[in-house]
Design an enzyme around this catalytic site. Structure first.
Site, PDB file in Angstrom:
ATOM      1  N   LYS A 206      52.536  49.575  35.208  1.00 48.20           N
ATOM      2  CA  LYS A 206      51.697  49.388  36.400  1.00 48.20           C
ATOM      3  C   LYS A 206      52.551  49.358  37.677  1.00 48.20           C
ATOM      4  CE  LYS A 206      48.548  48.462  39.262  1.00 48.20           C
ATOM      5  NZ  LYS A 206      47.556  49.439  39.665  1.00 48.20           N
ATOM      6  N   CYS A 262      47.574  46.580  47.230  1.00 47.60           N
ATOM      7  CA  CYS A 262      48.396  46.845  46.035  1.00 47.60           C
ATOM      8  C   CYS A 262      49.762  47.460  46.335  1.00 47.60           C
ATOM      9  CB  CYS A 262      47.625  47.739  45.068  1.00 47.60           C
ATOM     10  SG  CYS A 262      46.249  46.862  44.317  1.00 47.60           S
TER      11      CYS A 262
HETATM   12  N1  LIG Z   1      42.239  46.028  44.324  1.00 48.09           N
HETATM   13  C1  LIG Z   1      42.641  47.047  43.576  1.00 48.09           C
HETATM   14  O1  LIG Z   1      42.318  48.213  43.846  1.00 48.09           O
HETATM   15  C2  LIG Z   1      43.502  46.815  42.368  1.00 48.09           C
HETATM   16  C3  LIG Z   1      43.769  47.877  41.518  1.00 48.09           C
HETATM   17  C4  LIG Z   1      44.556  47.647  40.401  1.00 48.09           C
HETATM   18  C5  LIG Z   1      45.091  46.382  40.165  1.00 48.09           C
HETATM   19  N2  LIG Z   1      44.830  45.385  41.037  1.00 48.09           N
HETATM   20  C6  LIG Z   1      45.384  44.049  40.743  1.00 48.09           C
HETATM   21  O2  LIG Z   1      44.340  43.266  40.182  1.00 48.09           O
HETATM   22  C7  LIG Z   1      44.442  41.909  40.633  1.00 48.09           C
HETATM   23  C8  LIG Z   1      43.157  41.505  41.332  1.00 48.09           C
HETATM   24  O3  LIG Z   1      43.019  42.330  42.466  1.00 48.09           O
HETATM   25  P1  LIG Z   1      41.700  42.285  43.358  1.00 48.09           P
HETATM   26  O4  LIG Z   1      41.901  43.295  44.423  1.00 48.09           O
HETATM   27  O5  LIG Z   1      40.494  42.337  42.505  1.00 48.09           O
HETATM   28  O6  LIG Z   1      41.848  40.825  43.982  1.00 48.09           O
HETATM   29  P2  LIG Z   1      40.832  40.058  44.926  1.00 48.09           P
HETATM   30  O7  LIG Z   1      41.672  39.304  45.874  1.00 48.09           O
HETATM   31  O8  LIG Z   1      39.792  40.991  45.433  1.00 48.09           O
HETATM   32  O9  LIG Z   1      40.108  39.038  43.941  1.00 48.09           O
HETATM   33  C9  LIG Z   1      40.769  38.017  43.249  1.00 48.09           C
HETATM   34  C10 LIG Z   1      39.725  36.942  42.948  1.00 48.09           C
HETATM   35  O10 LIG Z   1      40.323  35.948  42.134  1.00 48.09           O
HETATM   36  C11 LIG Z   1      39.762  34.686  42.508  1.00 48.09           C
HETATM   37  N3  LIG Z   1      40.605  33.599  42.004  1.00 48.09           N
HETATM   38  C12 LIG Z   1      41.810  33.206  42.476  1.00 48.09           C
HETATM   39  N4  LIG Z   1      42.266  32.169  41.713  1.00 48.09           N
HETATM   40  C13 LIG Z   1      41.336  31.947  40.746  1.00 48.09           C
HETATM   41  C14 LIG Z   1      41.235  31.021  39.666  1.00 48.09           C
HETATM   42  N5  LIG Z   1      42.197  30.163  39.417  1.00 48.09           N
HETATM   43  N6  LIG Z   1      40.133  31.065  38.883  1.00 48.09           N
HETATM   44  C15 LIG Z   1      39.159  31.949  39.135  1.00 48.09           C
HETATM   45  N7  LIG Z   1      39.187  32.844  40.146  1.00 48.09           N
HETATM   46  C16 LIG Z   1      40.278  32.846  40.937  1.00 48.09           C
HETATM   47  C17 LIG Z   1      39.676  34.788  44.021  1.00 48.09           C
HETATM   48  O11 LIG Z   1      38.778  33.836  44.550  1.00 48.09           O
HETATM   49  C18 LIG Z   1      39.210  36.235  44.194  1.00 48.09           C
HETATM   50  O12 LIG Z   1      37.799  36.312  44.238  1.00 48.09           O
HETATM   51  C19 LIG Z   1      45.685  41.857  41.493  1.00 48.09           C
HETATM   52  O13 LIG Z   1      46.792  41.488  40.722  1.00 48.09           O
HETATM   53  C20 LIG Z   1      45.854  43.296  41.966  1.00 48.09           C
HETATM   54  O14 LIG Z   1      47.185  43.616  42.273  1.00 48.09           O
HETATM   55  C21 LIG Z   1      44.034  45.558  42.116  1.00 48.09           C
END
Ligand SMILES: NC(=O)c1ccc[n+]([C@@H]2O[C@H](COP(=O)([O-])OP(=O)(O)OC[C@H]3O[C@@H](n4cnc5c(N)ncnc54)[C@H](O)[C@@H]3O)[C@@H](O)[C@H]2O)c1
Length: 453
Positions: A206, A262
């Site tokens: 990743k 990201c």
């Molecule tokens: N956004 C993308 O396009 C994408 C693509 C691939 C991978 N990722 C990876 O996936 C992960 C999530 O990304 P995202 O963009 O969805 O993040 P985001 O910030 O949109 O959402 C994360 C969510 O997690 C919640 N959260 C935080 N701590 C928590 C806990 N202890 N218990 C429950 N909920 C909790 C937050 O309130 C938030 O709603 C990251 O590591 C990111 O790098 C993101």
């Protein structure tokens, strides 16, 4: 299967709703109670094409629900996806605070003989799944059977729903053949190739993917700068490059560089990790540095088009880090605005984005007027910079630019507009990596572009 998704962000929500649509029973859990309240009322907290319909369809069918207390979910869930954010922390490393807090809440897992899987979707440094395993093993009752899997997410914001149903690949990192088999079966209805590997390789796959994209983008931007200096046309160069099957056509567009939640943080995490283990990633470091210079390069181009910008009005078209999302995290447009105001205090800035206006209002200085339409932002502007290539901007007629703006000068930071057509109709359109062709109505005088009167 009964599943839980911890973290109802972009990844968690698309994953949860996607699996619910495939017939599984999914509860999405988030510590953000206002987000859960909104989702429970059928309100999607961010813009993501197709997500609202998917969520509503599956909540109505009773397969998808939302909550903030994992204890109840864990009673039943056989598979728990962890999809919490892993942003860059204060000291530059990837912060795993949300991950640990999510993992620690799994201690509420009831004692049972059911073998359960915790699948980490969040992007994490290599070795994290193993750390999660030892932390959980130390805390869960001995007969709680839990397998920790790395299943990194490759979906893209703006097309997360499509990417869930048509993934480029599914990488399953586990040390257990049984778990690999179970998760392979789970994903079999999705068309992407499934690759079973070990956890460390999945985690690095990743980070390496995002680093590779960052390098490709920075390479494109540096060749584009070279094209500008040598009189070549970068879009033609990119077209030729892309036809080489060893290179491929994607991620060769020149512009304002990469941003979002990201690529910037994942490249930083990779560089940090590489330094720690003694395998420096000089190429990725250079890509990050090259990317950071792009807003300044754009400001310099603006300075060559209008004199004394601090007395001028400039419109920014697009604020989200890319089209199709309202996400402004590390958006190039925001870095551009910061650079413009740093170099030209007093400059009048307006901005418009079809989806990200509300988010941008919360973070931009009050001196930047965030408008509700392109027309409002462009009204009486001396120049505009297109920072995000929303489709809407491609359809603004040349006559409207001329009617609305004080001087129709567009710096197309994404090569999204038809520069030749606009120039032919009296609008200055200066792209990236190409020599500007001035409309006959304009001349260059005293270091700026002015209408010939
Ligand atoms: N956004 C993308 O396009 C994408 C693509 C691939 C991978 N990722 C990876 O996936 C992960 C999530 O990304 P995202 O963009 O969805 O993040 P985001 O910030 O949109 O959402 C994360 C969510 O997690 C919640 N959260 C935080 N701590 C928590 C806990 N202890 N218990 C429950 N909920 C909790 C937050 O309130 C938030 O709603 C990251 O590591 C990111 O790098 C993101």
């Amino acid at each position: 299967m009964k599943m839980a998704v911890i973290g109802a962000g972009i990844v968690g929500l698309a994953t949860g709703a996607g699996f619910a649509d495939l017939g599984h029973t999914v509860q999405c859990v988030d510590i953000d109670t206002s987000k859960i309240a909104q989702l429970s009322r059928g309100i999607i907290p961010y813009y993501e094409p197709g997500l609202e319909a998917l969520v509503l369809r599956n909540t109505a069918a009773g397969r998808l629900s939302f909550g903030h207390d994992p204890a109840k979910v864990l009673l039943e869930a056989e598979l728990v996806f962890i999809a919490v954010g892993t942003p860059t922390g204060d000291t530059g490393e990837m912060s795993l605070a949300a991950l640990w807090s999510a993992i620690d809440r799994l201690e509420a897992w009831p004692q049972s003989d059911v073998r359960r899987i915790v699948a980490i979707k969040s992007t994490v440094p290599v070795g994290t799944s193993e750390r999660v395993e030892s932390r959980l093993r130390g805390r869960l009752p001995e007969h709680c059977l839990v397998d920790i899997v790395s299943i990194p997410e490759f979906m893209r914001e703006g097309s997360s729903v499509r990417d869930f149903f048509e993934p480029s690949r599914i990488v399953i990192g586990t040390s257990s053949a049984d778990v690999a088999e179970k998760l392979t079966q789970l994903h079999q209805r999705l068309p992407g190739p499934i690759l079973a590997t070990d956890r460390r390789s999945a985690e690095l796959a990743k980070l390496a993917a995002n680093a590779c994209l960052a390098v490709k983008i920075s390479f494109a931007n540096e060749i584009a700068a070279l094209a500008e200096q040598t009189g070549a046309d970068y879009p033609s160069v990119a077209h030729s490059l892309g036809l080489d099957p060893r290179i491929g056509p994607h991620f060769l567009a020149a512009g304002l560089g990469f941003g979002g939640s990201c690529l910037p943080k994942d490249t930083r995490a990779l560089v940090r990790l590489a330094d720690e283990v003694g395998a420096p990633q000089t190429l990725v470091e250079a890509a990050v540095r090259a990317n950071a210079m792009l807003p300044l390069r754009m400001v310099r181009k603006l300075e060559a088009a209008i004199s004394d910008p601090r007395r001028r009005k400039v419109a920014i078209l697009g604020l989200s880090f890319k089209p199709g999302t309202d996400d402004i995290r590390e958006a190039p447009a925001l870095r551009l605005i910061a650079e413009l105001t740093r170099r030209h205090p007093g400059i009048t800035l307006t901005a418009y984005d079809p989806e990200a206006g509300a988010a941008a209002r919360k973070v931009l200085p009050s001196s930047v007027t965030v408008c509700d339409s392109a027309e409002e932002a462009l009204k009486d502007a001396d120049a505009a910079i297109l920072a995000t290539e929303w489709r809407e901007f491609r359809h603004i007629p040349a006559d409207d630019f001329k009617k609305w703006m004080n001087r129709p000068i567009i710096m197309d930071g994404r090569n999204a507009l038809d520069a030749a057509a606009l120039n032919a109709q009296g609008v200055v359109c200066i792209g990236v990596g190409r020599l500007p062709v001035l409309p006959k109505e304009f001349i260059r005088r005293a270091g700026e572009l002015v209408p010939k009167i």
